[in-house]
Scaffold this motif. Structure first.
Motif, PDB file in Angstrom:
ATOM      1  N   THR A  14       0.828  -1.193   0.000  1.00  0.00           N
ATOM      2  CA  THR A  14       0.000   0.000   0.000  1.00  0.00           C
ATOM      3  C   THR A  14       0.862   1.242   0.000  1.00  0.00           C
ATOM      4  OG1 THR A  14      -0.135   0.030   2.429  1.00  0.00           O
ATOM      5  CG2 THR A  14      -1.859  -1.169   1.230  1.00  0.00           C
ATOM      6  N   ARG A  18      -3.469   3.405  -1.272  1.00  0.00           N
ATOM      7  CA  ARG A  18      -3.876   2.634  -2.447  1.00  0.00           C
ATOM      8  C   ARG A  18      -3.036   1.371  -2.554  1.00  0.00           C
ATOM      9  NH1 ARG A  18      -2.750   7.449  -4.420  1.00  0.00           N
ATOM     10  NH2 ARG A  18      -1.267   6.709  -5.997  1.00  0.00           N
ATOM     11  N   SER A  19      -3.683   0.271  -2.905  1.00  0.00           N
ATOM     12  CA  SER A  19      -2.981  -1.003  -3.035  1.00  0.00           C
ATOM     13  C   SER A  19      -2.125  -1.003  -4.298  1.00  0.00           C
ATOM     14  CB  SER A  19      -3.978  -2.155  -3.107  1.00  0.00           C
ATOM     15  OG  SER A  19      -4.692  -2.114  -4.320  1.00  0.00           O
ATOM     16  N   GLU A  21      -2.376  -3.074  -6.724  1.00  0.00           N
ATOM     17  CA  GLU A  21      -3.265  -3.274  -7.863  1.00  0.00           C
ATOM     18  C   GLU A  21      -3.945  -1.983  -8.263  1.00  0.00           C
ATOM     19  OE1 GLU A  21      -3.196  -5.116  -5.150  1.00  0.00           O
ATOM     20  OE2 GLU A  21      -2.317  -6.971  -5.947  1.00  0.00           O
ATOM     21  N   GLN A  22      -4.359  -1.188  -7.263  1.00  0.00           N
ATOM     22  CA  GLN A  22      -5.001   0.090  -7.567  1.00  0.00           C
ATOM     23  C   GLN A  22      -4.039   1.036  -8.274  1.00  0.00           C
ATOM     24  OE1 GLN A  22      -6.261   0.954  -3.519  1.00  0.00           O
ATOM     25  NE2 GLN A  22      -8.411   0.768  -4.103  1.00  0.00           N
ATOM     26  N   ARG A  23      -2.794   1.066  -7.807  1.00  0.00           N
ATOM     27  CA  ARG A  23      -1.810   1.950  -8.444  1.00  0.00           C
ATOM     28  C   ARG A  23      -1.530   1.505  -9.873  1.00  0.00           C
ATOM     29  NH1 ARG A  23       0.793   0.945  -3.619  1.00  0.00           N
ATOM     30  NH2 ARG A  23       2.642   0.028  -4.624  1.00  0.00           N
ATOM     31  N   SER A  25      -3.594  -0.107 -11.811  1.00  0.00           N
ATOM     32  CA  SER A  25      -4.779   0.218 -12.594  1.00  0.00           C
ATOM     33  C   SER A  25      -4.810   1.701 -12.956  1.00  0.00           C
ATOM     34  CB  SER A  25      -6.041  -0.159 -11.813  1.00  0.00           C
ATOM     35  OG  SER A  25      -7.204   0.202 -12.516  1.00  0.00           O
ATOM     36  N   GLU A  26      -4.433   2.548 -11.999  1.00  0.00           N
ATOM     37  CA  GLU A  26      -4.402   3.981 -12.257  1.00  0.00           C
ATOM     38  C   GLU A  26      -3.353   4.334 -13.303  1.00  0.00           C
ATOM     39  OE1 GLU A  26      -3.758   5.632  -8.421  1.00  0.00           O
ATOM     40  OE2 GLU A  26      -5.790   5.166  -7.710  1.00  0.00           O
TER      41      GLU A  26
END
Length: 212
Positions: A14, A18-19, A21-23, A25-26
């Motif tokens: 993190t 944000r995880s 995966e989230q980073r 994806s962004e």
């Protein structure tokens, strides 16, 4: 010791709430947005991976986590933009149109409106895509299948399956060429009139091939 290791793992996964995966994806979303802008405002040959990364504010390392190269990027962005367009068109089709005109009219007016409001996406879908011939032909067949699915949802029945399939392929190819010509002339003219013309073409081609 185990607690320390777990805490380190959590800190590594993190960042700023944000995880990983989230980073990722962004970052991918920024790369795609950058690609739409660049491919939508320049010729394909004038866009480099470095240009995309600079605009997206990511390093090439992160680019290659998601895409093999520039051609792969355009291929995937073209597919995603085309899917976005078809979703919008599908949503505009009445659940039970009483005629082909009631089916094609809203669909094609929505299509033209979405392209007019998103000129960069329009160029990615229709202008830069033809540079990738195999992809362009694949898109035409995918779009023909989409039209067939919409007609089935509306209760359309083909009178001659082979003729029907060829008619839908001719339809999407013909409409695409008219749209490409419109985009190439900076989307000049009344978009509603263009949509009416496209509807007339669609009706002329499909009236003898399908009945509702």
């Amino acid at each position: 010791m185990e607690g320390s290791t777990a805490a380190t793992t959590r800190r590594g996964e993190t960042y700023a709430g944000r995880s990983r995966e989230q980073r990722a994806s962004e970052r991918r979303a920024r790369i795609v947005a950058s690609a739409v802008h660049l491919f939508g405002t320049r010729d394909y040959e004038d866009v480099t991976v470095a240009d995309v990364c600079t605009t997206a504010r990511v390093s090439k390392r992160y680019f290659y986590e998601h895409f093999e190269d520039r051609a792969d990027l355009l291929l995937k962005v073209n597919r995603e933009q085309n899917e976005w367009l078809l979703r919008g068109v599908a949503a505009a089709v009445p659940a039970q149109p009483a005629s082909l005109a009631e089916l094609f009219g809203p669909a094609l007016h929505t299509l033209v409106s979405m392209l007019k409001s998103n000129p960069e996406s329009a160029r990615v879908i229709y202008v830069n895509a033809p540079r990738m011939e195999s992809r362009r032909r694949g898109v035409l067949r995918e779009d023909a299948q989409f039209v067939a699915a919409v007609l089935r949802r509306a209760g359309g029945t083909p009178q001659d399956q082979i003729g029907y399939d060829r008619t839908l392929l001719a339809l999407v190819a013909g409409l695409s060429e008219v749209i490409i010509d419109w985009i190439s002339h900076d989307m000049a003219g009344d978009p509603d009139r263009l949509a009416d013309h496209l509807t007339t073409v669609a009706l002329a081609l499909t009236t003898t091939a399908v009945s509702l």
